[in-house]
Scaffold this motif. Structure first.
Motif, PDB file in Angstrom:
ATOM      1  N   HIS A 336       0.831  -1.220   0.000  1.00  0.00           N
ATOM      2  CA  HIS A 336       0.000   0.000   0.000  1.00  0.00           C
ATOM      3  C   HIS A 336       0.867   1.273   0.000  1.00  0.00           C
ATOM      4  O   HIS A 336       0.665   2.191   0.796  1.00  0.00           O
ATOM      5  CB  HIS A 336      -0.935   0.014   1.214  1.00  0.00           C
ATOM      6  CG  HIS A 336      -1.820  -1.202   1.291  1.00  0.00           C
ATOM      7  ND1 HIS A 336      -2.874  -1.408   0.417  1.00  0.00           N
ATOM      8  CD2 HIS A 336      -1.778  -2.290   2.116  1.00  0.00           C
ATOM      9  CE1 HIS A 336      -3.466  -2.559   0.705  1.00  0.00           C
ATOM     10  NE2 HIS A 336      -2.822  -3.123   1.726  1.00  0.00           N
ATOM     11  N   SER A 338       2.266   4.749  -1.243  1.00  0.00           N
ATOM     12  CA  SER A 338       1.923   5.977  -1.971  1.00  0.00           C
ATOM     13  C   SER A 338       3.094   6.939  -1.832  1.00  0.00           C
ATOM     14  O   SER A 338       3.833   6.888  -0.834  1.00  0.00           O
ATOM     15  CB  SER A 338       0.645   6.616  -1.423  1.00  0.00           C
ATOM     16  OG  SER A 338      -0.471   5.747  -1.608  1.00  0.00           O
ATOM     17  N   HIS A 349       0.207   5.695  -6.037  1.00  0.00           N
ATOM     18  CA  HIS A 349      -0.942   5.573  -5.132  1.00  0.00           C
ATOM     19  C   HIS A 349      -1.265   4.104  -4.877  1.00  0.00           C
ATOM     20  O   HIS A 349      -1.549   3.335  -5.808  1.00  0.00           O
ATOM     21  CB  HIS A 349      -2.177   6.270  -5.734  1.00  0.00           C
ATOM     22  CG  HIS A 349      -3.397   6.141  -4.870  1.00  0.00           C
ATOM     23  ND1 HIS A 349      -3.570   6.895  -3.726  1.00  0.00           N
ATOM     24  CD2 HIS A 349      -4.491   5.329  -4.979  1.00  0.00           C
ATOM     25  CE1 HIS A 349      -4.729   6.561  -3.164  1.00  0.00           C
ATOM     26  NE2 HIS A 349      -5.301   5.610  -3.902  1.00  0.00           N
ATOM     27  N   ASP A 350      -1.179   3.714  -3.617  1.00  0.00           N
ATOM     28  CA  ASP A 350      -1.611   2.396  -3.151  1.00  0.00           C
ATOM     29  C   ASP A 350      -1.015   1.260  -3.993  1.00  0.00           C
ATOM     30  O   ASP A 350      -1.736   0.433  -4.554  1.00  0.00           O
ATOM     31  CB  ASP A 350      -3.142   2.327  -3.156  1.00  0.00           C
ATOM     32  CG  ASP A 350      -3.648   1.152  -2.319  1.00  0.00           C
ATOM     33  OD1 ASP A 350      -2.927   0.735  -1.390  1.00  0.00           O
ATOM     34  OD2 ASP A 350      -4.756   0.649  -2.612  1.00  0.00           O
ATOM     35  N   SER A 352       0.932  -2.179  -4.315  1.00  0.00           N
ATOM     36  CA  SER A 352       1.246  -3.386  -3.553  1.00  0.00           C
ATOM     37  C   SER A 352       1.669  -4.502  -4.502  1.00  0.00           C
ATOM     38  O   SER A 352       0.982  -4.768  -5.491  1.00  0.00           O
ATOM     39  CB  SER A 352       0.033  -3.841  -2.733  1.00  0.00           C
ATOM     40  OG  SER A 352      -0.323  -2.889  -1.756  1.00  0.00           O
ATOM     41  N   ASP A 386       3.198   7.051   2.212  1.00  0.00           N
ATOM     42  CA  ASP A 386       2.356   6.104   2.960  1.00  0.00           C
ATOM     43  C   ASP A 386       2.775   4.689   2.585  1.00  0.00           C
ATOM     44  O   ASP A 386       3.362   4.451   1.532  1.00  0.00           O
ATOM     45  CB  ASP A 386       0.865   6.308   2.629  1.00  0.00           C
ATOM     46  CG  ASP A 386       0.346   7.646   3.129  1.00  0.00           C
ATOM     47  OD1 ASP A 386       0.420   7.886   4.338  1.00  0.00           O
ATOM     48  OD2 ASP A 386      -0.129   8.441   2.292  1.00  0.00           O
ATOM     49  N   GLY A 387       2.418   3.743   3.460  1.00  0.00           N
ATOM     50  CA  GLY A 387       2.711   2.351   3.184  1.00  0.00           C
ATOM     51  C   GLY A 387       4.116   1.961   3.610  1.00  0.00           C
ATOM     52  O   GLY A 387       4.879   2.776   4.140  1.00  0.00           O
ATOM     53  N   ARG A 543      -0.982   4.364 -10.519  1.00  0.00           N
ATOM     54  CA  ARG A 543      -1.760   3.267  -9.940  1.00  0.00           C
ATOM     55  C   ARG A 543      -1.520   1.987 -10.745  1.00  0.00           C
ATOM     56  O   ARG A 543      -1.195   2.048 -11.927  1.00  0.00           O
ATOM     57  CB  ARG A 543      -3.251   3.598  -9.935  1.00  0.00           C
ATOM     58  CG  ARG A 543      -3.592   4.857  -9.136  1.00  0.00           C
ATOM     59  CD  ARG A 543      -5.030   5.301  -9.420  1.00  0.00           C
ATOM     60  NE  ARG A 543      -5.340   6.549  -8.741  1.00  0.00           N
ATOM     61  CZ  ARG A 543      -5.984   6.633  -7.582  1.00  0.00           C
ATOM     62  NH1 ARG A 543      -6.379   5.508  -6.977  1.00  0.00           N
ATOM     63  NH2 ARG A 543      -6.234   7.797  -7.015  1.00  0.00           N
TER      64      ARG A 543
END
Length: 577
Positions: A336, A338, A349-350, A352, A386-387, A543
């Motif tokens: 996840h 970002s 973005h996000d 994984s 993030d992540g 993405r």
């Protein structure tokens, strides 16, 4: 930042020796007028001829002593200043190297070159010649004034007033020049940046016939630099004549006033002769004040700019107690993730995905989709917003930067080769441990051995700056050889076969498939680069738009399918799935 005073303190004994030599030299200077006084009063006026030989011998000894101690002073200042300048430049370069990638995103190469070279040189000048003269002027002036007051306090008031006026003019001029020097240095950095960019990209400039435009851009900065230097010169020329006027009038005024005092019996002719010599000794410090102020202002401005660089702190830092993996296997996991830079929109973005040890992941996407950013995050050139990113199930933020980055061989999209031999460029990853046989093996696997061994000096061939003289494909193969020679658990190829023909590209990918224990991350625009990967990820606007292997992605008939059709020219209805 280490203060200049700290550098001076480290070499305190050398500076003490230099200052003592300076004081002895100045005292010998002050002794000379006293000998002149005795020659006038005792030998010429009183007729003591027997004193002439000792007095002349004394003048000779003063000259020899000045020669010895002047040499000791200047040599010590020069060699110590050179050592300090070398230390400052070394420490500044190490600090710049420690800064994170975001600093270099917003700072031009020309500006950093200006700080490392021009600003350190001005500080060097301030610590050696200029600094030495400033100290000498202060000590010299103090001793001269003491000697003058010892001879006749009334007459000594005049040079004291003149020195005060000269000091006021010098301080006022220094404040004016300080502002100008700040602007000159900033424009010098801009000029260096423009020149560096244009010289590095001279082939692009010529290819697009932009010589006139680039010359015009350079000349605009050059004109600005010229105008600022003229402004500095005008300020110097405006105030320096006042100092020169004072120095020219002072000996004349002393001669006239002193003559009256001799006539009135308040001082002897020998005293006046000595006083005039002292006045000539105090003239040169006043003349030097303007020039010294000019140079000292430049050194102060340079020191402030270097402080600004030291004020920058790395955003990517080593953990206090890093996790040291006994052996890096090469498992990569993005969870996840970002990412965005402070001045830009979201880049990723996000995201994984997981790549097991020895497996291969292919990453495709349009330009600007965020493919290279994944590599930068994996190496911690930037940190994810993030992540988490894991290497062998450990967060990369907890790992030693040295172990993390040394475990990854990266072939970057932007090829960079140093102006050195091919051998040294390939050995760059492990310069001290790689042997020639290892380099040759890696070059062979990178399909580079053939063209290298056709060169006159083979692996000892010196290539130009950034690989000038080599074709794009040759440069790519050398950088691939560099990565293969390191034999790291993770190998990243960021669009690194774009300049190769299909046959050579396939040979290199066959070589990669023979590395079962190496985790491969292959970023590319060609289907041929990623089609054999265990998993392929298609990025779209940061993405994950599609994921799967070659066959499943073709079956989805999405972005990967469209790219396949565009590259191979096969009508959609004719593609066999």
């Amino acid at each position: 930042m280490k203060k200049i005073s700290s550098y001076i303190w480290e070499h305190k004994f050398a500076f003490i020796f230099a200052v003592i030599s300076m004081i002895i030299c100045i005292c010998l200077d002050m002794l000379s007028p006293q000998l002149t006084k005795h020659i006038v009063d005792d030998v010429i006026l009183d007729g003591h001829i027997e004193l002439l030989a000792p007095l002349l011998t004394g003048i000779l000894c003063v000259g020899i002593g000045r020669f010895i101690f002047q040499y000791c002073k200047e040599y010590t200042f020069d060699i110590t200043g050179s050592k300090i300048a070398a230390q400052i430049r070394k420490n500044l370069f190490e600090h710049i190297q420690s800064l994170s990638a975001d600093f270099f995103d917003r700072t031009g190469t020309g500006e950093l070159m200006s700080r490392l070279k021009d600003d350190v040189d001005r500080i060097w000048d301030g610590l050696t010649f200029v600094g030495m003269l400033l100290i000498e002027v202060a000590i010299h002036t103090s001793i001269v004034l003491f000697c003058m007051y010892s001879l006749n306090w009334k007459l000594a008031i005049l040079p004291t007033i003149c020195m005060g006026i000269a000091a006021f003019i010098a301080i006022y001029m220094e404040r004016k020049l300080d502002i100008v020097y700040e602007e000159i240095s900033e424009e010098n950095a801009s000029l260096n940046t423009v020149a560096e960019e244009n010289l590095a990209g001279v082939r692009t400039v010529k290819a697009f016939a932009r010589e006139k435009h680039e010359i015009s851009k350079f000349l605009s900065h050059n004109q600005r630099y010229y105008d600022l230097n003229m402004k500095q010169s005008k300020l110097f020329v405006k105030y320096h004549p006042y100092l020169s006027l004072i120095t020219r009038l002072l000996p004349l005024a002393i001669l006239l006033i002193g003559g009256c005092l001799v006539k009135n019996g308040e001082m002897t002719l020998g005293d006046l002769s000595a006083f005039i010599e002292y006045s000539m000794n105090i003239v040169w410090p006043m003349e030097m004040l303007g020039w010294l102020t000019n140079s000292f202002s430049a050194a102060l401005a340079s020191n402030r700019r270097i402080k600004k660089v030291y004020a920058e702190k790395p955003t990517i830092t080593e953990p206090e107690n890093p996790v040291i993996l006994p052996k890096v296997r090469g498992k990569i996991e993005f969870s996840h993730v970002s990412f965005h830079k402070s001045d830009m929109h979201e880049i990723l973005h996000d995201i994984s995905f997981t790549v097991e040890q020895g497996k291969t992941i292919g990453i495709m996407g349009a330009t600007g989709a965020g493919k290279s950013s994944l590599v930068y995050l994996l190496q911690r050139l930037y940190d994810a917003t993030d992540g988490t990113i894991l290497l062998d199930d450990v967060n990369v933020k907890e790992l030693s930067l040295s172990q993390l980055r040394s475990s990854i061989s990266l072939v970057m999209q932007d090829i960079f080769l140093f102006s050195d031999t091919i051998l040294e460029n390939v050995k760059l990853g492990q310069r001290n441990s790689l042997t020639l046989s290892t380099v040759m093996e890696a070059s062979n696997r990178a399909q580079a051995k053939g063209f290298i061994e056709k060169m006159d000096k083979k692996y000892d061939t010196v290539i130009g700056e950034r690989g000038v003289g080599l074709s794009g494909g040759q440069k790519q193969r050398i950088t691939i050889a560099r990565a293969l020679a390191k034999k790291t658990p993770i190998l990243v190829l960021d669009d690194s076969t774009s300049a190769l023909d299909m046959e050579t590209e396939q040979s290199i990918h066959e070589t990669l498939r023979l590395l079962p224990d190496t985790t491969k991350v292959i970023i590319g625009h060609r289907i041929s680069a990623v089609c054999h990967a265990d998993e392929i990820i298609i990025l779209d606007n940061g993405r994950i738009a599609e994921r799967g292997n070659h066959q499943t992605l073709l079956e989805q008939k999405g972005l990967y399918y469209q790219t396949y059709v565009a590259q191979y020219g096969i009508p959609k209805e004719e593609i066999a799935i």
